[in-house]
Scaffold this motif. Structure first.
Motif, PDB file in Angstrom:
ATOM      1  N   LYS A   1      -2.558  13.549   6.004  1.00 52.60           N
ATOM      2  CA  LYS A   1      -2.428  12.087   6.036  1.00 52.60           C
ATOM      3  C   LYS A   1      -3.702  11.418   5.527  1.00 52.60           C
ATOM      4  CE  LYS A   1       0.925  11.702   9.775  1.00 52.60           C
ATOM      5  NZ  LYS A   1       1.192  11.224  11.118  1.00 52.60           N
ATOM      6  N   ASN A   2      -4.831  11.981   5.851  1.00 52.73           N
ATOM      7  CA  ASN A   2      -6.119  11.451   5.388  1.00 52.73           C
ATOM      8  C   ASN A   2      -6.232  11.608   3.875  1.00 52.73           C
ATOM      9  OD1 ASN A   2      -8.672  10.259   5.734  1.00 52.73           O
ATOM     10  ND2 ASN A   2      -9.656  12.246   5.978  1.00 52.73           N
ATOM     11  N   LEU A   3      -5.810  12.746   3.353  1.00 50.39           N
ATOM     12  CA  LEU A   3      -5.837  12.981   1.907  1.00 50.39           C
ATOM     13  C   LEU A   3      -5.042  11.910   1.176  1.00 50.39           C
ATOM     14  CD1 LEU A   3      -6.228  14.694  -0.715  1.00 50.39           C
ATOM     15  CD2 LEU A   3      -4.156  15.928  -0.033  1.00 50.39           C
ATOM     16  N   ILE A   4      -3.806  11.661   1.624  1.00 49.71           N
ATOM     17  CA  ILE A   4      -2.956  10.669   0.954  1.00 49.71           C
ATOM     18  C   ILE A   4      -3.564   9.272   1.076  1.00 49.71           C
ATOM     19  CG2 ILE A   4      -0.679   9.572   0.960  1.00 49.71           C
ATOM     20  CD1 ILE A   4      -0.781  12.425  -0.251  1.00 49.71           C
ATOM     21  N   ALA A   5      -4.086   8.955   2.246  1.00 47.56           N
ATOM     22  CA  ALA A   5      -4.700   7.628   2.451  1.00 47.56           C
ATOM     23  C   ALA A   5      -5.913   7.457   1.541  1.00 47.56           C
ATOM     24  CB  ALA A   5      -5.095   7.449   3.910  1.00 47.56           C
ATOM     25  N   LEU A   6      -6.758   8.475   1.449  1.00 46.95           N
ATOM     26  CA  LEU A   6      -7.950   8.394   0.615  1.00 46.95           C
ATOM     27  C   LEU A   6      -7.594   8.311  -0.868  1.00 46.95           C
ATOM     28  CD1 LEU A   6     -10.148  10.971   2.537  1.00 46.95           C
ATOM     29  CD2 LEU A   6     -10.547   8.501   2.386  1.00 46.95           C
ATOM     30  N   LEU A   7      -6.598   9.079  -1.297  1.00 50.33           N
ATOM     31  CA  LEU A   7      -6.148   8.986  -2.678  1.00 50.33           C
ATOM     32  C   LEU A   7      -5.559   7.601  -2.937  1.00 50.33           C
ATOM     33  CD1 LEU A   7      -4.438  12.458  -3.096  1.00 50.33           C
ATOM     34  CD2 LEU A   7      -6.460  11.666  -4.314  1.00 50.33           C
ATOM     35  N   GLY A   8      -4.896   7.046  -1.948  1.00 48.15           N
ATOM     36  CA  GLY A   8      -4.267   5.737  -2.084  1.00 48.15           C
ATOM     37  C   GLY A   8      -5.239   4.599  -2.258  1.00 48.15           C
ATOM     38  N   THR A   9      -6.474   4.781  -1.846  1.00 43.55           N
ATOM     39  CA  THR A   9      -7.453   3.717  -2.039  1.00 43.55           C
ATOM     40  C   THR A   9      -7.733   3.490  -3.513  1.00 43.55           C
ATOM     41  OG1 THR A   9      -9.353   5.203  -1.839  1.00 43.55           O
ATOM     42  CG2 THR A   9      -8.590   4.137   0.177  1.00 43.55           C
TER      43      THR A   9
ATOM     44  N   GLN B   1       0.836  -1.201   0.000  1.00 43.43           N
ATOM     45  CA  GLN B   1       0.000   0.000   0.000  1.00 43.43           C
ATOM     46  C   GLN B   1       0.870   1.249   0.000  1.00 43.43           C
ATOM     47  OE1 GLN B   1      -3.155   0.446  -0.443  1.00 43.43           O
ATOM     48  NE2 GLN B   1      -3.286   2.605   0.052  1.00 43.43           N
ATOM     49  N   SER B   2       1.903   1.274   0.841  1.00 45.93           N
ATOM     50  CA  SER B   2       2.746   2.467   0.906  1.00 45.93           C
ATOM     51  C   SER B   2       3.515   2.658  -0.395  1.00 45.93           C
ATOM     52  CB  SER B   2       3.698   2.401   2.095  1.00 45.93           C
ATOM     53  OG  SER B   2       4.650   1.390   1.914  1.00 45.93           O
ATOM     54  N   GLU B   3       3.946   1.578  -1.040  1.00 49.26           N
ATOM     55  CA  GLU B   3       4.641   1.680  -2.317  1.00 49.26           C
ATOM     56  C   GLU B   3       3.718   2.228  -3.398  1.00 49.26           C
ATOM     57  OE1 GLU B   3       7.881   1.268  -3.374  1.00 49.26           O
ATOM     58  OE2 GLU B   3       8.157   1.324  -1.213  1.00 49.26           O
ATOM     59  N   SER B   4       2.441   1.827  -3.373  1.00 42.31           N
ATOM     60  CA  SER B   4       1.520   2.269  -4.412  1.00 42.31           C
ATOM     61  C   SER B   4       1.128   3.726  -4.254  1.00 42.31           C
ATOM     62  CB  SER B   4       0.273   1.381  -4.438  1.00 42.31           C
ATOM     63  OG  SER B   4      -0.504   1.591  -3.285  1.00 42.31           O
ATOM     64  N   THR B   5       1.263   4.281  -3.055  1.00 46.09           N
ATOM     65  CA  THR B   5       0.894   5.678  -2.846  1.00 46.09           C
ATOM     66  C   THR B   5       2.095   6.601  -2.732  1.00 46.09           C
ATOM     67  OG1 THR B   5       0.781   5.376  -0.452  1.00 46.09           O
ATOM     68  CG2 THR B   5      -1.270   5.067  -1.687  1.00 46.09           C
ATOM     69  N   ALA B   6       3.299   6.065  -2.669  1.00 46.43           N
ATOM     70  CA  ALA B   6       4.489   6.896  -2.487  1.00 46.43           C
ATOM     71  C   ALA B   6       4.622   7.943  -3.589  1.00 46.43           C
ATOM     72  CB  ALA B   6       5.731   6.016  -2.428  1.00 46.43           C
ATOM     73  N   PHE B   7       4.289   7.604  -4.819  1.00 42.73           N
ATOM     74  CA  PHE B   7       4.439   8.553  -5.918  1.00 42.73           C
ATOM     75  C   PHE B   7       3.537   9.771  -5.755  1.00 42.73           C
ATOM     76  CE2 PHE B   7       0.544   6.884  -7.569  1.00 42.73           C
ATOM     77  CZ  PHE B   7       0.076   7.813  -8.494  1.00 42.73           C
ATOM     78  N   LEU B   8       2.433   9.639  -4.997  1.00 43.66           N
ATOM     79  CA  LEU B   8       1.512  10.758  -4.793  1.00 43.66           C
ATOM     80  C   LEU B   8       2.184  11.916  -4.059  1.00 43.66           C
ATOM     81  CD1 LEU B   8      -1.731   8.819  -3.822  1.00 43.66           C
ATOM     82  CD2 LEU B   8      -1.282  10.048  -5.959  1.00 43.66           C
TER      83      LEU B   8
END
Length: 175
Positions: A165-173, A27-34
């Motif tokens: 942190k919520n923004l990044i988590a929500l985008l990461g979904t 999950q963290s790898e898939s959102t790191a680029f954001l």
């Protein structure tokens, strides 16, 4: 030994905690680029603007504080809005300048304290986007943004919890 990719060693038969750690790592790898687009210093959790133009002016000013943007950046964003408003429903707008005006990609993200009329819809979340022409993650970025703006539950979750942190988590979904 240094490797160009993250490595996570697991046993032959995965234990519950190893499965959970694998999921977190992926999950963290898939959102790191954001984080190359969305940065904490460019997140406004409580924007008190009462009009579209006030919101855009404040967001453009924040961008100019962090990037070498021309004085005309704000006017270019307004000019683009006059051609076609960038509110897409689901309480979100994605304004941008008429042409590329920076060699750095970024998004100024804001959650408005109160919804405002944008042109076609009422908006409470705004992503002021500035992209570059040579971005290898651009398709992936658009996919994440599309999934986010298409899901009213995600947008409302950001409005309810306006934190970076919520923004990044929500985008990461949607990553």
């Amino acid at each position: 030994m240094q490797l160009p990719v993250p490595v996570f060693q697991v046993s032959l038969l995965l234990e519950d905690d190893e499965i959970e750690n694998c999921q977190k790592m992926l999950q963290s790898e898939s959102t790191a680029f954001l984080c190359n687009y969305f940065r904490p210093e460019l997140f406004i959790p409580h924007l008190k603007a009462e009009t579209r133009d006030q919101a855009l002016q404040e967001m453009c000013e924040l961008a100019r504080q962090h990037f070498d943007l021309p004085q005309t950046f704000y006017h270019s964003v307004l000019e683009r809005e006059e051609l076609a408003p960038t509110d897409f429903g689901n309480s979100i707008a994605i304004p941008h300048s008429l042409q590329i005006m920076s060699d750095r990609k970024f998004v100024v993200a804001a959650v408005l304290d109160k919804p405002i009329w944008w042109g076609h819809n009422t908006v409470q979340v705004v992503f002021l986007i500035s992209l570059t022409t040579d971005d290898p993650d651009l398709d992936r970025f658009y996919q994440v943004i599309y999934r986010f703006i298409s899901n009213s539950e995600l947008v409302q979750a950001l409005v309810s919890g306006p934190e970076y942190k919520n923004l990044i988590a929500l985008l990461g979904t949607g990553a």
